[in-house]
Design a protein around this motif. Structure first.
Motif, PDB file in Angstrom:
ATOM      1  N   THR A  38       0.840  -1.212   0.000  1.00  0.00           N
ATOM      2  CA  THR A  38       0.000   0.000   0.000  1.00  0.00           C
ATOM      3  C   THR A  38       0.870   1.256   0.000  1.00  0.00           C
ATOM      4  O   THR A  38       0.352   2.355  -0.196  1.00  0.00           O
ATOM      5  N   LEU A  39       2.156   1.101   0.273  1.00  0.00           N
ATOM      6  CA  LEU A  39       3.042   2.273   0.334  1.00  0.00           C
ATOM      7  C   LEU A  39       3.697   2.575  -1.010  1.00  0.00           C
ATOM      8  O   LEU A  39       3.945   3.728  -1.355  1.00  0.00           O
ATOM      9  N   PRO A  41       2.663   2.008  -4.356  1.00  0.00           N
ATOM     10  CA  PRO A  41       1.935   2.642  -5.477  1.00  0.00           C
ATOM     11  C   PRO A  41       1.815   4.171  -5.352  1.00  0.00           C
ATOM     12  O   PRO A  41       2.100   4.876  -6.328  1.00  0.00           O
ATOM     13  N   PRO A  42       1.414   4.711  -4.165  1.00  0.00           N
ATOM     14  CA  PRO A  42       1.308   6.171  -4.127  1.00  0.00           C
ATOM     15  C   PRO A  42       2.660   6.860  -4.277  1.00  0.00           C
ATOM     16  O   PRO A  42       2.738   7.952  -4.840  1.00  0.00           O
ATOM     17  N   ALA A  45       3.340   7.123  -7.946  1.00  0.00           N
ATOM     18  CA  ALA A  45       2.460   8.123  -8.573  1.00  0.00           C
ATOM     19  C   ALA A  45       2.858   9.536  -8.155  1.00  0.00           C
ATOM     20  O   ALA A  45       2.871  10.460  -8.974  1.00  0.00           O
ATOM     21  N   GLN A  46       3.215   9.711  -6.864  1.00  0.00           N
ATOM     22  CA  GLN A  46       3.589  11.054  -6.396  1.00  0.00           C
ATOM     23  C   GLN A  46       4.814  11.583  -7.123  1.00  0.00           C
ATOM     24  O   GLN A  46       4.881  12.761  -7.470  1.00  0.00           O
ATOM     25  N   LEU A 188       3.588  -0.169 -10.231  1.00  0.00           N
ATOM     26  CA  LEU A 188       2.848   0.344 -11.384  1.00  0.00           C
ATOM     27  C   LEU A 188       3.773   0.735 -12.526  1.00  0.00           C
ATOM     28  O   LEU A 188       3.317   1.168 -13.574  1.00  0.00           O
ATOM     29  N   TYR A 240       5.673   6.363 -15.884  1.00  0.00           N
ATOM     30  CA  TYR A 240       4.422   6.136 -15.167  1.00  0.00           C
ATOM     31  C   TYR A 240       3.288   6.414 -16.126  1.00  0.00           C
ATOM     32  O   TYR A 240       3.107   7.537 -16.576  1.00  0.00           O
ATOM     33  N   ILE A 241       2.537   5.362 -16.454  1.00  0.00           N
ATOM     34  CA  ILE A 241       1.431   5.528 -17.391  1.00  0.00           C
ATOM     35  C   ILE A 241       0.155   5.758 -16.596  1.00  0.00           C
ATOM     36  O   ILE A 241      -0.213   4.949 -15.740  1.00  0.00           O
ATOM     37  N   TYR A 242      -0.472   6.877 -16.874  1.00  0.00           N
ATOM     38  CA  TYR A 242      -1.681   7.218 -16.118  1.00  0.00           C
ATOM     39  C   TYR A 242      -2.859   6.405 -16.613  1.00  0.00           C
ATOM     40  O   TYR A 242      -2.993   6.139 -17.807  1.00  0.00           O
ATOM     41  N   PRO A 243      -3.741   6.012 -15.676  1.00  0.00           N
ATOM     42  CA  PRO A 243      -4.944   5.300 -16.103  1.00  0.00           C
ATOM     43  C   PRO A 243      -5.875   6.320 -16.760  1.00  0.00           C
ATOM     44  O   PRO A 243      -5.741   7.513 -16.513  1.00  0.00           O
ATOM     45  N   GLU A 248      -7.428  10.312 -11.626  1.00  0.00           N
ATOM     46  CA  GLU A 248      -5.967  10.294 -11.668  1.00  0.00           C
ATOM     47  C   GLU A 248      -5.489  10.662 -13.060  1.00  0.00           C
ATOM     48  O   GLU A 248      -4.891   9.849 -13.758  1.00  0.00           O
TER      49      GLU A 248
ATOM     50  N   ASP B 299     -14.078   6.508 -11.026  1.00  0.00           N
ATOM     51  CA  ASP B 299     -13.798   7.903 -10.670  1.00  0.00           C
ATOM     52  C   ASP B 299     -14.559   8.358  -9.429  1.00  0.00           C
ATOM     53  O   ASP B 299     -14.644   9.533  -9.140  1.00  0.00           O
ATOM     54  N   LEU B 398      -4.194   7.785   1.282  1.00  0.00           N
ATOM     55  CA  LEU B 398      -3.894   8.730   0.204  1.00  0.00           C
ATOM     56  C   LEU B 398      -4.852   8.548  -0.972  1.00  0.00           C
ATOM     57  O   LEU B 398      -4.581   8.989  -2.073  1.00  0.00           O
ATOM     58  N   ALA B 400      -7.080   6.080  -3.674  1.00  0.00           N
ATOM     59  CA  ALA B 400      -6.644   4.926  -4.449  1.00  0.00           C
ATOM     60  C   ALA B 400      -5.631   5.357  -5.499  1.00  0.00           C
ATOM     61  O   ALA B 400      -5.711   6.446  -6.031  1.00  0.00           O
ATOM     62  N   THR B 401      -4.627   4.509  -5.750  1.00  0.00           N
ATOM     63  CA  THR B 401      -3.733   4.707  -6.883  1.00  0.00           C
ATOM     64  C   THR B 401      -4.026   3.581  -7.860  1.00  0.00           C
ATOM     65  O   THR B 401      -3.757   2.417  -7.559  1.00  0.00           O
ATOM     66  N   GLN B 402      -4.593   3.928  -8.997  1.00  0.00           N
ATOM     67  CA  GLN B 402      -5.011   2.947  -9.996  1.00  0.00           C
ATOM     68  C   GLN B 402      -5.787   1.808  -9.340  1.00  0.00           C
ATOM     69  O   GLN B 402      -5.543   0.623  -9.608  1.00  0.00           O
ATOM     70  N   LEU B 404      -5.593   0.766  -6.338  1.00  0.00           N
ATOM     71  CA  LEU B 404      -4.917   0.103  -5.215  1.00  0.00           C
ATOM     72  C   LEU B 404      -4.970   0.975  -3.966  1.00  0.00           C
ATOM     73  O   LEU B 404      -4.772   2.192  -4.026  1.00  0.00           O
ATOM     74  N   LEU B 405      -5.205   0.328  -2.860  1.00  0.00           N
ATOM     75  CA  LEU B 405      -5.221   1.013  -1.580  1.00  0.00           C
ATOM     76  C   LEU B 405      -3.860   1.679  -1.335  1.00  0.00           C
ATOM     77  O   LEU B 405      -2.828   1.057  -1.543  1.00  0.00           O
ATOM     78  N   SER B 406      -3.888   2.930  -0.893  1.00  0.00           N
ATOM     79  CA  SER B 406      -2.630   3.678  -0.782  1.00  0.00           C
ATOM     80  C   SER B 406      -2.509   4.393   0.556  1.00  0.00           C
ATOM     81  O   SER B 406      -3.427   5.072   0.988  1.00  0.00           O
ATOM     82  N   TYR B 407      -1.350   4.211   1.164  1.00  0.00           N
ATOM     83  CA  TYR B 407      -1.088   4.863   2.446  1.00  0.00           C
ATOM     84  C   TYR B 407       0.271   5.535   2.449  1.00  0.00           C
ATOM     85  O   TYR B 407       1.173   5.164   1.703  1.00  0.00           O
ATOM     86  N   GLY B 408       0.380   6.539   3.319  1.00  0.00           N
ATOM     87  CA  GLY B 408       1.669   7.170   3.559  1.00  0.00           C
ATOM     88  C   GLY B 408       1.675   7.683   4.987  1.00  0.00           C
ATOM     89  O   GLY B 408       0.615   7.801   5.607  1.00  0.00           O
TER      90      GLY B 408
END
Lengths: 448, 751
Positions: A38-39, A41-42, A45-46, A188, A240-243, A248, B299, B398, B400-402, B404-408
């Motif tokens: 979970t850490l 993917p963001p 993307a960030q 990703l 990084y390919i955006y969906p 996003e 979305d 944070l 969802a990223t595509q 996927l569950l996202s945390y920071g």
């Protein structure tokens, strides 16, 4: 009567002491521990969001690719950015990908998962490299730690050593045979393909060595032997390919939807006059004479590149040129790959050959050949930060500073050589450098 | 920008999206017609006169054992912005019942149903003030339509795109039609109380109060609106429940003939629970259908949030009274709060006060001197953290990223060692009355020091975090509050005599940030999303100083000017203004004559700065009145940076000038004095005489007006405005909605 009173009294006792105060203050909305998948993917993307967002806007205005026409972008165009806004870029990096990648690395180390730390270190090197190429000395060794509120600024030379160290360590991590957890669909960028990550690490090693070319001319010779382990084709690109979703969107697409304060600069537009990539790179704004970023980089699902085969080939060409080798093959390969990729293979080979023949053929004169290579890199890496680095390394291509660009932050009015430090650091970090540089103060590798 | 309006002509083309009269060209352009370009009054045309209808009905009744009161109210309001409205219906029932001579029960329930349709405002890119004030006067936002609010040709082009001048700001007619913010609230406030008086000196009271509401907010922006670019809808459902319970034991005893004592021992319990459910979605699929089901599921995102805290208190309050002229009071309270760590969550705070009616004690009353009292008090108040969950470390979702569950890591650094906040204060005052109470004067001096406020302090972003939650600093407030009321003439209610009474209310507060514990020199209190100007706590300065971009100055304070004659903006920010007023004075007059009653309230605010960001941006866009001088040459008063001599190079205050500086200009240049004198309220009431009322027991007609007159040096619409609403920072005007002047008529019948 007493019964009524007693029942009320017992109710109050129940209300008063029946509740557990410390349980009440445990946040039911947020976890205290989260898994690696979970850490990551963001964080990926960030980093793409900041590269395609704020980094794109500042660096491409400075490199004459784009022109700030309005509001904050006009301040950048006039080399007079607000130090607070500059701080938002810095925050986008430190409070986004950097802290999250740091968390991935720490958690991967603790759980013996080198495949995760390897991936995170490659991304971390990219994020740090982007930061130091913009600001010079930056906090890293003491940064990203909530127990140190005043992280010191590491000298730029140290930062570049740390970047190479991170990439070397990443390659070791990625080669580990054992890893408790390994990235898969949560990666990703490469979907958990560790070999691709190793090749991207090599390409980044080459990029961040090349940055030092003025300080250490031997980097050309140092880079060339690395490249056989680098990216093998455009399909290896780290991007990084955006969906294709409104939630996003690609950051450049998002930018033009919301605040289109930045147009394509005529300097860059003129370079594209004969270029088969022109219609993909730039476009007319509807109902307007203005030109903005085109579909290749500016669609809702466009990719943001971290490092590409095309860039690596152009690095190779520059290194060959500077070590007396034949750079033509590498240059042609880069230009061909760029045209094919940007046009989605819609330009035929004859057109590509004709273009290379006119615009990307080396003559044997090192000066003009360097200009040819850097100019091709300038076109191929539109929206990315490297052309501004190349200009500061080589003075190429011959960019034109904004005539209104003489400001307190940019005293001689030339193309800025670095970003100013953010006000948010100046106000809150006791270890902020005592003599804050302006945008013409050259940092370590930017030798006169 | 550039050309003067009177040098412009229309080209007569019939399909121009810019204007029904054609595109605008220079007078010497080959396509120019004779038709002059006439400026449009976009703001004047846009706003409408709002209205408020207010109906109230009250019924009261009862006997010796029980009483009740029922009231019904209804408010219907339309706003000054077209298509905005607000309504509220309320129903309130109160009653009490004596079960026996010793037991009394009472309760109240108040139900309120409110709903509103609002426009976008402030620094939101779809805010109507942005589109309105930033468009040039040659652009008709209504596109020649006589009914632009309901006529889509005003704001929409034939191809469906928005018709707007700037791509980034919505046409306000578009915004009020396509971007809505609807809100409904159902609220119930009530309490139940039981009082048991077993003997004359003992009283037991239990009271439980509840405030609960459910609020539904539905806001959306069309796909082609500026703020989100993709269209957005959000639904927010908030349920709040505040429960408050008090149990009091009250002992009251006359100890001697001239000395009595009252002791109250009590227990208090408070709990707050707020649950929020949010859904949001980006990008409508079908046009003109603003429903979350009209968005692709990928979305759409949802979240829920629970916020809760509890407080338990135990307290005692002892009052001693001697001969009706000497009063002593002591209180002590211990609180246990859920918002701090278990080992630091309980704290004790005492207070004491003394009151002395010296006119009574020394028998000083006479025809001139009627009453005199001195009072003094000292007290401490403690508080837990102003928000929950401040002591634990968590990960933040944070989104969802595509998919996927996202945390920071959460962006604020928690501190498990937070201490309670403490404010200690003392005050002295006197209440003096003269001429049989016709003149009353009351003055209080107060001095309060708050230490260890719990708030998020910004940290260097290089830490990876945004803020640290900590106990911070020391803030002192001291000031004077005084009232003077004078009864010039008495009205006995019957005769022709005029009654006239005047009341003066004076307040003067001085505050100062004494220390920030060395953790920071400046602390941003809020910047409202504006980069240019923020409110800050700065050591040694009043709280909430305005902080923003400043001119570069030499050591003598002269502005430095560059080689082209333009003043230089310093690269650092600095203090630009103090929004705190020197004093506030309200003067209220009440006159009565026969059945007429006239009251008017003057309100005077002296001092206090305002950042006029609205004017700053309008100058940058050339839509501000002051930019009419754009062709005049001026010489900026200052010192040339290169020569060190007085500047002599002329410049024009035109586009080249304004575009050198940030969007809202240099903050320092947009600071204005926000003093005012205003006639805040005027009411004229006529009570119909009893003889013509018949079965009615009373009937009154009131004409009422608010904000009738305003005198101010401030150049914006009204200096009484704040971008942040009621918050802990003020002094920023940034495309805020204008203040309103209102007139009303009020009818009241008593049966």
């Amino acid at each position: 009567m007493k019964k009524i009173f007693l029942s009320i009294f017992s109710l109050f006792l129940f209300i008063g002491y029946g509740c557990n105060l410390d349980q009440t203050n445990i946040n039911p909305n947020s976890p205290t521990q989260v898994p690696l998948n979970t850490l990551l993917p963001p964080a990926q993307a960030q980093l793409a969001n900041v590269l395609g967002g704020a980094v794109f806007r500042y660096t491409n205005i400075f490199s004459n690719h784009t022109r700030g026409a309005f509001a904050q972008e006009l301040d950048i165009e006039n080399y007079n950015p607000s130090k607070t806004f500059v701080g938002y870029v810095w925050e986008d990096i430190y409070n986004g990908p950097l802290i999250n990648l740091q968390t991935v690395i720490a958690q991967a180390n603790a759980s013996q998962s080198p495949h995760y730390s390897g991936v995170a270190r490659v991304l971390m090197a990219n994020a740090l490299g982007t930061t130091t190429e913009m600001w010079g000395d930056i906090p890293y060794s003491e940064a990203l730690n909530k127990n140190n509120l005043n992280p010191k600024y590491d000298a730029q030379e140290t930062v570049y050593n740390q970047i190479q160290g991170l990439l070397d360590l990443a390659i070791t991590d990625l080669s580990a045979t054992e890893s408790v957890y390994s990235p898969s669909s949560d990666d990703l960028i490469y979907g958990g393909d560790l070999n691709s990550w190793k090749r991207a690490a090599v390409a980044l090693k080459a990029r961040y060595l090349l940055h030092l070319s003025k300080r250490r001319p031997d980097v050309y010779a140092q880079i060339l032997p690395l490249l056989s382990n680098g990216l093998a084709s455009s399909s290896d690109d780290m991007e990084y390919i955006y969906p294709n979703t409104s939630t996003e969107p690609n950051p450049i697409y998002q930018y033009y939807k919301e605040t289109p304060n930045m147009l394509v600069d005529s300097y860059f537009k003129n370079l594209l006059n004969d270029d088969p990539r022109r219609t993909f790179l730039i476009k007319r704004k509807p109902f307007s004479a203005d030109t903005i970023v085109g579909e290749y980089y500016g669609s809702i699902a466009s990719a943001v590149p971290y490092v590409t085969y095309i860039e690596q080939k152009l690095i190779e060409a520059e290194c060959l040129l500077n070590t007396g080798g034949n750079a033509q093959t590498a240059l042609s390969d880069a230009v061909r790959s760029s045209i094919k990729k940007i046009s989605n293979n819609t330009v035929n080979d004859a057109t590509i050959d004709a273009y290379i023949n006119t615009y990307a053929t080396l003559t044997g004169n090192t000066d003009t050949d360097l200009n040819t290579i850097i100019t091709q890199k300038y076109i191929a890496l539109f929206t990315q930060s490297q052309p501004w680095v190349d200009y500061r390394r080589t003075n190429l291509p011959a960019l034109v500073p904004n005539p209104n660009g003489t400001t307190a932050l940019n005293p001689n009015g030339q193309i800025p050589r670095r970003m100013v430090y953010p006000e948010q650091e100046e106000l809150n970090n006791a270890n902020f450098p005592a003599s804050a540089p302006n945008m013409q103060t050259r940092f370590w590798w930017d030798v006169e | 920008m550039g050309s003067l309006v009177d040098s412009l002509r229309y080209d007569g083309s019939t399909n121009s999206p810019y204007d029904p009269n054609g595109n605008i060209v220079k007078y010497n352009d080959p396509s120019a017609t004779e038709q002059l370009v006439v400026p449009y009054d976009n703001s004047g045309n846009f706003f409408q006169i709002g209205s408020t209808f207010n109906h109230n009905l009250s019924i009261r009744g009862g006997n010796d054992m029980a009483t009740f009161a029922l009231s019904l109210g209804r408010v219907d309001q339309t706003g000054i912005v077209p298509l905005t409205a607000y309504s509220r219906t309320s129903l309130r029932l109160t009653g009490d019942l004596k079960l026996s001579p010793k037991i009394k029960l009472s309760g109240s329930a108040n139900y309120i149903l409110g709903s509103g349709d609002r426009a976008q405002r402030g620094s939101n890119l779809s805010g109507v003030m942005l589109g309105l004030m930033r468009a040039p006067i040659t652009f008709d936002l209504a596109n020649g339509s006589s009914n632009p609010v309901n006529d889509s040709t005003a704001y929409q082009l034939p191809n469906g795109d928005q018709r707007q001048f700037w791509d980034v700001y919505d046409n306000p007619y578009w915004s009020i039609n396509k971007n809505k913010n609807k809100e409904t609230i159902d609220r119930l406030i009530g309490y139940a109380e039981a009082v048991y008086t077993p003997t004359e000196w003992l009283k037991l009271t239990y009271r439980a109060g509840l405030d609960t509401y459910s609020q539904l907010v539905n806001g959306y922006w069309d796909n082609a609106s500026s703020e989100f670019g993709t269209g957005r809808i959000y639904l927010q459902n908030t349920n709040l429940r505040t429960f408050n319970s008090d149990f009091l034991i009250s002992l009251s005893k006359k100890i001697t003939k001239s000395f009595d004592a009252t002791l109250v021992v009590g227990h208090n319990y408070q709990s707050n629970l707020r649950r929020t459910n949010d859904s949001e979605g980006y990008g409508f699929v079908l046009p003109n259908f603003y429903d979350i089901a009209n968005i692709n599921t990928l979305d759409v995102s949802t979240d829920d949030y629970t916020d809760r805290d509890r407080l338990i208190g135990a307290y005692a309050d002892l009052t001693l009274r001697y001969n009706n002229y000497l009063f002593l009071n002591f209180t002590g309270r211990n609180d246990w709060t859920s918002t701090l760590s278990p080992n630091r969550n309980n704290f004790f705070y005492p207070s004491t006060s003394i009151g002395f009616v010296f006119s009574e004690a020394f028998k000083l009353e006479n025809k001139v001197f009627s009453f005199g009292k001195l009072r003094a008090s000292f007290g401490i108040v403690g508080n837990g953290a102003p928000f929950s969950y401040a002591t634990g470390t968590y990960f933040s979702n944070l989104g969802a990223t595509q998919g996927l569950l996202s945390y920071g890591p959460d962006g604020s650094i928690a501190d498990p060692n937070l201490q309670p906040e403490k404010t200690s204060s003392y005050e002295f005052g006197t209440d003096l009355r003269f001429l049989q109470n016709r003149v009353q004067f009351d003055i209080t001096y107060y001095n309060a020091t708050s230490v260890g406020q719990i708030l998020p302090v910004p940290v260097a972003p290089s830490t990876g975090y945004g803020s640290l939650i900590t106990n911070l600093g020391e803030v002192n407030n001291q000031g004077i509050e005084a009232t003077l009321s004078i009864k010039w003439f008495d009205d006995d209610g019957k005769s022709d005599r005029l009654g006239w009474q005047t009341q003066f209310n004076f307040t003067r507060n001085r505050n100062k940030v004494v220390s920030l514990d060395g953790k920071a020199d400046n602390l941003a209190l809020g910047n409202y999303g504006l980069a240019s100007t923020s409110s800050q706590a700065i050591v040694g300065q009043p709280y909430g100083m305005l902080w923003g971009s400043i001119w570069q100055r030499d050591t003598n304070g002269n502005i430095l000017v560059d080689e082209q004659g333009y003043p230089i903006r310093a690269s650092n920010s600095g203090i630009v203004g103090n929004p705190n007023p020197d004093f506030i004075l309200a003067i209220n007059n009440n006159l009565d004559w026969r059945g007429f009653a006239l009251s008017f309230l003057w309100d005077i605010k002296q001092g206090g700065d305002m950042f006029n960001g609205t004017a700053g941006v309008m100058k940058n866009h050339g839509t501000h009145i002051s930019t009419e001088n754009r062709d005049e040459e001026i010489v900026w008063e200052g010192i040339s940076q290169s020569t060190g001599q007085a500047n002599t190079i002329p410049i024009k205050l035109n586009e080249q000038f304004y575009s050198r500086y940030p969007l809202a200009g240099v903050s320092e240049a947009s600071i204005e004095d926000a003093s005012w004198v205003r006639l805040r309220e005027l009411n004229l009431t006529y009570n119909l005489p009893a003889k013509i009322l018949g079965k009615l027991s009373g009937c009154a007609i009131t004409l009422t007006a608010r904000n009738l007159l305003l005198f101010t040096p401030y150049s914006g619409i009204d200096p009484e405005t704040s971008l942040s609403g009621a918050g802990n920072s003020s002094g920023v005007d940034y495309f805020n909605m204008p203040g309103t002047r209102s007139y009303g008529i009020n009818l009241k019948f008593d049966f």
